[in-house]
Write a protein that holds these residues in place. Structure first.
Motif, PDB file in Angstrom:
ATOM      1  N   ALA A 569       0.821  -1.216   0.000  1.00  0.00           N
ATOM      2  CA  ALA A 569       0.000   0.000   0.000  1.00  0.00           C
ATOM      3  C   ALA A 569       0.850   1.260   0.000  1.00  0.00           C
ATOM      4  O   ALA A 569       0.410   2.318  -0.457  1.00  0.00           O
ATOM      5  CB  ALA A 569      -0.937   0.000   1.200  1.00  0.00           C
ATOM      6  N   GLU A 570       2.079   1.151   0.490  1.00  0.00           N
ATOM      7  CA  GLU A 570       2.934   2.340   0.527  1.00  0.00           C
ATOM      8  C   GLU A 570       3.284   2.811  -0.869  1.00  0.00           C
ATOM      9  O   GLU A 570       3.737   3.935  -1.052  1.00  0.00           O
ATOM     10  CB  GLU A 570       4.207   2.082   1.344  1.00  0.00           C
ATOM     11  N   ARG A 571       3.065   1.969  -1.865  1.00  0.00           N
ATOM     12  CA  ARG A 571       3.419   2.380  -3.223  1.00  0.00           C
ATOM     13  C   ARG A 571       2.271   3.060  -3.956  1.00  0.00           C
ATOM     14  O   ARG A 571       2.421   3.507  -5.090  1.00  0.00           O
ATOM     15  CB  ARG A 571       3.912   1.174  -4.018  1.00  0.00           C
ATOM     16  N   PHE A 572       1.118   3.120  -3.333  1.00  0.00           N
ATOM     17  CA  PHE A 572      -0.012   3.785  -3.968  1.00  0.00           C
ATOM     18  C   PHE A 572      -0.131   5.229  -3.505  1.00  0.00           C
ATOM     19  O   PHE A 572       0.194   5.549  -2.372  1.00  0.00           O
ATOM     20  CB  PHE A 572      -1.309   3.075  -3.609  1.00  0.00           C
ATOM     21  N   GLY A 573      -0.648   6.063  -4.374  1.00  0.00           N
ATOM     22  CA  GLY A 573      -0.967   7.427  -3.981  1.00  0.00           C
ATOM     23  C   GLY A 573      -2.278   7.447  -3.214  1.00  0.00           C
ATOM     24  O   GLY A 573      -3.058   6.486  -3.263  1.00  0.00           O
ATOM     25  N   LEU A 574      -2.541   8.531  -2.523  1.00  0.00           N
ATOM     26  CA  LEU A 574      -3.745   8.613  -1.696  1.00  0.00           C
ATOM     27  C   LEU A 574      -5.028   8.506  -2.515  1.00  0.00           C
ATOM     28  O   LEU A 574      -5.964   7.818  -2.123  1.00  0.00           O
ATOM     29  CB  LEU A 574      -3.755   9.930  -0.924  1.00  0.00           C
ATOM     30  N   ALA A 575      -5.053   9.186  -3.655  1.00  0.00           N
ATOM     31  CA  ALA A 575      -6.269   9.169  -4.452  1.00  0.00           C
ATOM     32  C   ALA A 575      -6.602   7.732  -4.850  1.00  0.00           C
ATOM     33  O   ALA A 575      -7.745   7.290  -4.790  1.00  0.00           O
ATOM     34  CB  ALA A 575      -6.109  10.041  -5.691  1.00  0.00           C
ATOM     35  N   GLN A 576      -5.560   7.006  -5.216  1.00  0.00           N
ATOM     36  CA  GLN A 576      -5.757   5.634  -5.653  1.00  0.00           C
ATOM     37  C   GLN A 576      -6.218   4.744  -4.494  1.00  0.00           C
ATOM     38  O   GLN A 576      -7.123   3.930  -4.655  1.00  0.00           O
ATOM     39  CB  GLN A 576      -4.431   5.115  -6.188  1.00  0.00           C
ATOM     40  N   LEU A 577      -5.591   4.913  -3.350  1.00  0.00           N
ATOM     41  CA  LEU A 577      -5.989   4.123  -2.182  1.00  0.00           C
ATOM     42  C   LEU A 577      -7.463   4.353  -1.874  1.00  0.00           C
ATOM     43  O   LEU A 577      -8.220   3.425  -1.610  1.00  0.00           O
ATOM     44  CB  LEU A 577      -5.140   4.501  -0.956  1.00  0.00           C
ATOM     45  N   HIS A 578      -7.850   5.611  -1.956  1.00  0.00           N
ATOM     46  CA  HIS A 578      -9.230   5.951  -1.640  1.00  0.00           C
ATOM     47  C   HIS A 578     -10.199   5.334  -2.649  1.00  0.00           C
ATOM     48  O   HIS A 578     -11.261   4.826  -2.298  1.00  0.00           O
ATOM     49  CB  HIS A 578      -9.380   7.468  -1.595  1.00  0.00           C
ATOM     50  N   GLN A 579      -9.817   5.375  -3.912  1.00  0.00           N
ATOM     51  CA  GLN A 579     -10.643   4.765  -4.959  1.00  0.00           C
ATOM     52  C   GLN A 579     -10.790   3.270  -4.718  1.00  0.00           C
ATOM     53  O   GLN A 579     -11.861   2.713  -4.851  1.00  0.00           O
ATOM     54  CB  GLN A 579      -9.962   4.950  -6.314  1.00  0.00           C
ATOM     55  N   LEU A 580      -9.672   2.634  -4.409  1.00  0.00           N
ATOM     56  CA  LEU A 580      -9.712   1.191  -4.197  1.00  0.00           C
ATOM     57  C   LEU A 580     -10.604   0.848  -3.011  1.00  0.00           C
ATOM     58  O   LEU A 580     -11.403  -0.075  -3.066  1.00  0.00           O
ATOM     59  CB  LEU A 580      -8.292   0.657  -3.961  1.00  0.00           C
ATOM     60  N   ARG A 581     -10.475   1.607  -1.966  1.00  0.00           N
ATOM     61  CA  ARG A 581     -11.294   1.347  -0.784  1.00  0.00           C
ATOM     62  C   ARG A 581     -12.778   1.482  -1.116  1.00  0.00           C
ATOM     63  O   ARG A 581     -13.615   0.778  -0.573  1.00  0.00           O
ATOM     64  CB  ARG A 581     -10.915   2.328   0.334  1.00  0.00           C
ATOM     65  N   GLY A 582     -13.067   2.374  -2.051  1.00  0.00           N
ATOM     66  CA  GLY A 582     -14.455   2.571  -2.447  1.00  0.00           C
ATOM     67  C   GLY A 582     -15.095   1.370  -3.134  1.00  0.00           C
ATOM     68  O   GLY A 582     -16.295   1.331  -3.348  1.00  0.00           O
ATOM     69  N   ARG A 583     -14.267   0.391  -3.511  1.00  0.00           N
ATOM     70  CA  ARG A 583     -14.823  -0.818  -4.141  1.00  0.00           C
ATOM     71  C   ARG A 583     -15.593  -1.657  -3.139  1.00  0.00           C
ATOM     72  O   ARG A 583     -16.367  -2.513  -3.514  1.00  0.00           O
ATOM     73  CB  ARG A 583     -13.720  -1.696  -4.754  1.00  0.00           C
ATOM     74  N   VAL A 584     -15.308  -1.511  -1.844  1.00  0.00           N
ATOM     75  CA  VAL A 584     -16.063  -2.265  -0.844  1.00  0.00           C
ATOM     76  C   VAL A 584     -16.969  -1.297  -0.089  1.00  0.00           C
ATOM     77  O   VAL A 584     -16.924  -0.090  -0.308  1.00  0.00           O
ATOM     78  CB  VAL A 584     -15.140  -3.033   0.132  1.00  0.00           C
ATOM     79  N   GLY A 585     -17.814  -1.868   0.769  1.00  0.00           N
ATOM     80  CA  GLY A 585     -18.721  -1.012   1.522  1.00  0.00           C
ATOM     81  C   GLY A 585     -19.951  -0.661   0.719  1.00  0.00           C
ATOM     82  O   GLY A 585     -20.611   0.338   0.960  1.00  0.00           O
ATOM     83  N   ARG A 586     -20.270  -1.447  -0.291  1.00  0.00           N
ATOM     84  CA  ARG A 586     -21.428  -1.142  -1.125  1.00  0.00           C
ATOM     85  C   ARG A 586     -22.644  -1.947  -0.718  1.00  0.00           C
ATOM     86  O   ARG A 586     -23.749  -1.672  -1.140  1.00  0.00           O
ATOM     87  CB  ARG A 586     -21.092  -1.425  -2.580  1.00  0.00           C
ATOM     88  N   GLY A 587     -22.409  -3.017   0.046  1.00  0.00           N
ATOM     89  CA  GLY A 587     -23.546  -3.817   0.503  1.00  0.00           C
ATOM     90  C   GLY A 587     -23.929  -3.368   1.896  1.00  0.00           C
ATOM     91  O   GLY A 587     -23.504  -2.325   2.374  1.00  0.00           O
ATOM     92  N   ALA A 588     -24.754  -4.196   2.551  1.00  0.00           N
ATOM     93  CA  ALA A 588     -25.234  -3.806   3.875  1.00  0.00           C
ATOM     94  C   ALA A 588     -24.281  -4.256   4.986  1.00  0.00           C
ATOM     95  O   ALA A 588     -24.420  -3.862   6.128  1.00  0.00           O
ATOM     96  CB  ALA A 588     -26.614  -4.397   4.107  1.00  0.00           C
TER      97      ALA A 588
END
Ligand code: ADP
Ligand code: MG
Length: 701
Positions: A569-588
């Motif tokens: 994860a240290e190799r990702f930029g913040l924007a990218q980390l945030h985008q990736l995190r957005g892939r989960v948390g879509r269900g209940a």
């Protein structure tokens, strides 16, 4: 006078053809003006003297007064060096030379007092200064009165040719001595006086040779002000021109299809933010002006639905729409989502990507031309020449930053009247940056997530805690959840990254062996149909784990996936980390984002990880990102908005000033939209000079 500043740098005293070549290649300095606008990045205080006992290797350049006690040489051949003991009443340090061994001792005879200037270092427990600058003490008065010395960045190549920061300073000095006239203003005098700016002539002197910190501040402020002001003036001018000159298709009604959808097909109620945004868009569409709107909304905020409803308005008014996505996976996902949402309604939707078979293409072409197709979804295959719409009224671009400016320009040409354009992005952009990057667009924001979403919990683990993480994944899978595992993919080290991915996969298949577990894999080297198959395994719930490179970054919707593991994860930029995190948390269900890193982290990386674990707020993350690394890298967005490098201003730090000058620019244009008044002549000629070559981008977005 203006011409004088355009003189080739080779004619300046102290330059000549060879140095001119160097300056051009290394620093982009080819004229007198370029040199004058090559600003120092910091200053050294020549009024301050250190004592030898105060020196430590963490100090920047220092100045010390003392006596050279004696010389000796050490080493042989290449390694031969001259060393002097340099002492004051508090102690002794070493001065070191690798060059000039012959002439140094005779030029600066032992036993005499000197002022020594340089960067302290540490060798064998002794403080040293390598290749110090030396002056006789008689120069003290001069030193003190010279105040602050400018430091310019140079390159290794320049240094090896003896063009140092000091050389540049000398050249600037030579140039300023030659300038016998007042350097013409680049801002109207009424602005200079109203906003208490330092005049340009004075500014260009003081920025290079300030007498005190106050002069540095005032000259920098003037330059920043001007830089940001012209950017805003340019953007706003285009906005005004566009709205005055072009007219847009009028979508006057919300018709049958829209209402049918709204009352019969809409699976949930819209969030207040979605409602507000749709209203804003409708107002544009009915206004008779061509819409250019940026729709910002965090990942998962429901932009797709907004896009669909806007396309239905287009249909109700007799126009076709297209929706472009940056990847085939995303395009086909949009296609599926939208097709199922409009089921039972009289709306014709098609998908067109690079891998669509010719037969399918032909059908699409026909339905486009005869107008029976309402919505075309696809990748940039959509903007190829041979895709011809009969009446394209609306273009929606998803995840805008993946589309280059030229690609958008092509779209523009698809229709003799420019279609309405809606650009959707999930990259949160701080307001002030948006003002600069998209200053000529109107902005709508979905600042609310659909109800019932639980915030994603973010955790940080290091490689040595891997087993704990695997245990957690097992328990999640046992509860019926699915897991994303993402590896970085950075172009420069592609090979290594694939190796990481493969090793990771090998390892995972041991930890999660078949037949109990099924792991699916997606990466950039697979063909679209291979990717499709792997994705489908995961989407349909057969695969427990999806291992991938960052191809899934954008937009994939699998509500049952509740864990996102980001490797390295240290190799990702913040924007990218945030985008990736957005892939989960879509269900209940409660979702988790797990950031895996090496045990030890560089400082900046540690800060990024810290922000990620602390907040889910995309805007806070974007602000932090901007402060950590400046705006230069923000997904390449910068190139699209600013046609030249900022020399003084910093979009991350000068937010307030950006707002301030934008208001000033707005005020000027509201009174004199085409800058025709006498007092604004300087403005229009400066705009021409600054932006003439690179104008084309401005009327695109
Ligand atoms: P993004 O803005 O990231 O593109 P999507 O449009 O993919 O987000 O929406 C994310 C998820 O939220 C989808 O599963 C979508 O069906 C759902 N969704 C969208 N709007 C609402 C709403 N008003 N209420 C509940 N769920 C919604
Ligand atoms: Mg989306």
């Amino acid at each position: 006078m203006q011409d004088f500043l355009e003189t080739d740098i080779k004619f300046l005293a102290g330059v000549g053809p060879k140095r001119a070549e160097l300056l051009k290649n290394e620093l982009n300095i080819s004229t007198y003006r370029d040199l004058l606008y090559y600003f120092p990045y910091r200053y050294i205080d020549r009024t301050k003297f250190y004592r030898t006992a105060e020196l430590d290797p963490d100090l920047p350049f220092v100045q010390v007064k003392g006596v050279i006690k004696g010389y000796m040489t050490e080493g042989h051949g290449q390694n031969k060096r001259l060393i002097a003991d340099f002492a004051d009443e508090t102690g002794v340090i070493k001065l070191v030379w690798f060059k000039g061994i012959k002439w140094v001792p005779s030029t600066y005879p032992a036993g005499n007092e000197f002022i020594v200037f340089g960067k302290p270092g540490l060798f064998n427990g002794m403080i040293n200064i390598i290749h110090p600058e030396i002056d006789p003490v008689s120069k003290i008065a001069e030193r003190i009165s010279s105040g602050l010395q400018a430091v310019y960045s140079t390159t290794e190549k320049l240094k090896s040719q003896y063009v140092t920061s000091k050389t540049i300073s000398k050249l600037v000095g030579n140039l300023l001595k030659q300038i016998k006239f007042r350097i013409p203003e680049t801002m109207p005098s009424y602005l200079v006086s109203r906003y208490k700016l330092m005049g340009l002539h004075e500014t260009l002197h003081k920025i290079h040779f300030p007498a005190n910190p106050d002069e540095i501040e005032k000259s920098r402020y003037r330059l920043k002000f001007e830089e940001l002001f012209y950017i805003q003036l340019n953007l706003l001018r285009y906005k005004i021109n566009r709205t005055r000159k072009t007219s847009g298709f009028v979508f006057s009604q919300v018709g049958e299809t829209f209402n049918n959808f709204y009352y019969n097909n809409l699976p949930f109620s819209l969030t207040e933010a979605q409602k507000r945004v749709i209203k804003e868009i409708r107002r544009d569409l009915g206004s008779g002006k061509q819409m250019n709107r940026l729709l910002q909304g965090d990942v998962g905020s429901g932009k797709t639905l907004v896009a669909l409803m806007v396309m239905l308005i287009a249909k109700d008014n007799g126009y076709q729409s297209c929706l472009m996505a940056p990847t085939e996976i995303l395009a086909s996902q949009h296609y599926e989502t939208i097709s199922s949402l409009v089921k039972g309604l009289n709306v014709k939707v098609s998908l067109l990507t690079g891998s669509s078979p010719a037969r399918h293409r032909k059908k699409i072409d026909e339905s486009l031309k005869n107008g029976s197709l309402d919505i075309l979804i696809g990748t940039h295959a959509l903007i190829e020449e041979n895709v011809v719409f009969s009446n394209l009224g609306l273009v929606i671009i998803d995840e805008q930053h993946r589309f280059g400016v030229e690609q958008r320009a092509k779209l523009w040409q698809k229709s003799h009247n420019p279609p309405h354009v809606l650009v959707m992005t999930a990259t949160p952009i701080p307001r002030t940056l948006a003002m600069t990057l998209y200053g000529d667009l109107d902005v709508s924001v979905i600042d609310e997530l659909p109800p019932g979403r639980m915030p994603v919990k973010t955790m940080h683990f290091t490689d040595s805690e891997r087993n704990k993480v695997y245990g957690f994944l097992r328990s999640q899978i046992a509860e019926g959840r699915q897991v994303f595992i993402v590896y970085p993919l950075i172009k420069e080290s592609e090979k290594m990254d694939y190796k990481d991915l493969e090793d990771g996969w090998d390892n995972l298949s041991r930890v999660f062996p078949p037949p109990k577990y099924c792991i699916s894999i997606v990466h950039g080297k697979m063909t679209p149909s291979e990717k499709e198959t792997s994705m489908k395994l995961f989407k349909d719930g057969y695969a427990h784990i999806l291992v991938s490179t960052t191809v899934i970054e954008v937009g994939v919707d699998v509500p049952n996936a509740s864990v996102m593991v980001i490797e390295s994860a240290e190799r990702f930029g913040l924007a990218q980390l945030h985008q990736l995190r957005g892939r989960v948390g879509r269900g209940a269900d409660q979702s988790y984002c797990i950031l895996m890193t090496a045990d030890k982290l560089p400082k900046e990386a540690a800060k990024r990880i810290d922000v990620m674990t602390r907040t889910n707020d995309g805007f806070e993350i974007a602000e932090t990102d901007l402060q950590l690394r400046g705006p230069g890298d923000l997904e390449g967005t910068l190139q699209s908005g600013i046609p030249f490098d900022l020399k003084v201003a910093n979009l991350g730090k000068d937010g307030q000033l950006i707002e301030y000058v934008r208001n000033i620019a707005e005020d000027i244009l509201s009174k004199d939209p085409f800058l025709e008044n006498d007092q604004n002549q300087i403005l229009s000629s400066e705009l021409k000079r600054l932006f003439s070559l690179k104008q084309s981008w401005s009327n695109i977005s």
